[in-house]
Design an enzyme around this catalytic site. Structure first.
Site, PDB file in Angstrom:
ATOM      1  NE  ARG A 134      29.275 -60.165  46.629  1.00  0.00           N
ATOM      2  CZ  ARG A 134      29.933 -60.345  45.468  1.00  0.00           C
ATOM      3  NH1 ARG A 134      31.065 -61.020  45.439  1.00  0.00           N
ATOM      4  NH2 ARG A 134      29.456 -59.822  44.363  1.00  0.00           N
ATOM      5  CB  SER A 140      23.549 -57.435  45.621  1.00  0.00           C
ATOM      6  OG  SER A 140      23.972 -56.977  44.366  1.00  0.00           O
ATOM      7  CD  GLU A 194      26.347 -58.764  49.089  1.00  0.00           C
ATOM      8  OE1 GLU A 194      26.060 -59.311  48.016  1.00  0.00           O
ATOM      9  OE2 GLU A 194      26.818 -57.614  49.162  1.00  0.00           O
TER      10      GLU A 194
END
Ligand SMILES: Cc1cc2nc3c(=O)[nH]c(=O)nc-3n(C[C@H](O)[C@H](O)[C@H](O)COP(=O)(O)OP(=O)(O)OC[C@H]3O[C@@H](n4cnc5c(N)ncnc54)[C@H](O)[C@@H]3O)c2cc1C
Length: 338
Positions: free
Chosen positions: A166, A238, A334
């Protein structure tokens, strides 16, 4: 000439559905539009936010900024000289999921595990999108971007993009420097299913030889059952990254919490399931005013309407602090917080 929209509402442009305005918004439909927009005094004198589908940003307030709405189209297939792979070059403004479907329909499999991820193709390299055992970097060849520092178009390969979990150059040293206009994907001719992810393997276990279409459909079915649709409930997927910890720390946690969910990484470290950590702290289904935690998926923070990005970030901080106190592990958001 690119259009300049003033005091532009961004609610339809962020999947959390926060109601904020941008001083200017400029639809960017070509590389010429992009260069012209960046040269305009209204943009040059302000912070710039590059926006695709807004599915990975938290907008915390009105922006005295120029927002570039990335809408560059394009889709072209080339075959590499040894015939081993196809290179598919896609405009930054194309929808990611539509691109996954189109490549499979064109007989170019490889992206099926990444079906139904919201957003644009141009944003996919920013956090090296990943799902069900496949990351973008495994299907990536190169990208084209405008370098705002040197004021020219550049081509960057996978190594230059410094992809991580990520993560990429564009979230680190290259943050706010590059505007991606096209991405070239590399789809090997010899296709092999990626079924390392147990839930996905179970989804196609009844098939003797699953085809790319079967995997695509299984991914879509699993995701649809698990993740809230932003059209009905504001969310950014998420919200926290899965924390990566050393093997000794994971072993110590496992002794104390035998049901701990963790996955070993190639370097021997362990990725812990952030959703499990949050769930153990009792946050699943938690609600604080207009924001909360999804009732089926503790990793997904949701906006019930009428709230702000700051409400959501306050809840995120509370969750991260509680997880840190209970497990001694720090979880990090994130999405990009603006
Ligand atoms: C329901 C749901 C499920 C999700 N599932 C996943 C998942 O499984 N895996 C996963 O990895 N992600 C997932 N996400 C997150 C998100 O879909 C991805 O990060 C996606 O790539 C974001 O695309 P976007 O166009 O919406 O980017 P935006 O939110 O518009 O932008 C994200 C960041 O990229 C920058 N950016 C956007 N376009 C460009 C460009 N052309 N050039 C330079 N910078 C740019 C923005 O400035 C911002 O910093 C999910 C989100 C939701 C809402």
């Amino acid at each position: 000439m690119a259009d300049f929209l003033e005091f532009y509402p961004l609610r339809p442009h962020n999947t959390l559905g926060f109601d904020v305005t941008a001083r200017y918004a400029v639809p960017v439909r070509s590389e010429d539009d992009l260069v012209q927009a960046l040269d305009d005094a209204r943009v040059a004198s302000r912070p710039v936010l590059v926006l695709g589908g807004g599915s990975n940003v938290v907008l915390t307030g009105d922006l005295d900024a120029a927002v570039l709405l990335m809408q560059i189209p394009g889709y072209r297939v080339d075959t590499v000289s040894d015939g081993e792979a196809s290179l598919v070059t896609v405009g930054a403004g194309e929808n990611w999921h539509a691109t996954v479907l189109r490549t499979i329909a064109d007989g170019l499999p490889g992206l099926e595990n990444l079906a139904l991820i919201p957003g644009t193709v141009g944003a996919a390299p920013i956090q090296n999108i990943g799902a069900y055992g496949v990351e973008l970097r495994e299907r990536f060849h190169a990208l084209r971007a405008w370098d705002r520092q040197t004021r020219r178009f550049v081509t960057l390969d996978a190594e230059q993009c410094a992809f991580g979990y990520r993560d990429s150059l564009f979230k680190q040293a290259g943050r706010d420097r590059f505007v991606i206009t096209a991405v070239t994907l590399r789809l090997p001719r010899r296709w092999q299913p990626a079924l390392g992810y147990a839930e996905l393997a179970r989804g196609v276990a009844h098939l003797p030889a699953p085809r790319p279409e079967d995997i695509r459909d299984a991914v879509i079915a699993i995701r649809s059952a698990k993740l809230p649709d932003p059209a009905h409930l504001g969310n950014a997927g998420s919200f926290f990254k899965n924390p990566v910890v050393s093997a000794p720390l994971r072993d110590a946690l496992l002794r104390e919490h035998p049901s701990l969910v963790s996955h070993q990484q190639a370097d021997g470290s362990y990725k812990l399931a952030a959703g499990w950590l949050i769930d153990q702290c009792g946050f699943k289904g938690w609600r604080e005013g207009c924001v909360g935690v999804h009732d089926r998926q503790a990793l997904v923070l949701v906006h019930h309407g009428g709230g702000s990005g700051n409400d959501l970030m306050a809840l995120a901080a509370r969750i991260a602090d509680t997880v840190a106190q209970r497990f001694g592990v720090r979880i990090e958001p994130e999405p990009v917080v603006i």
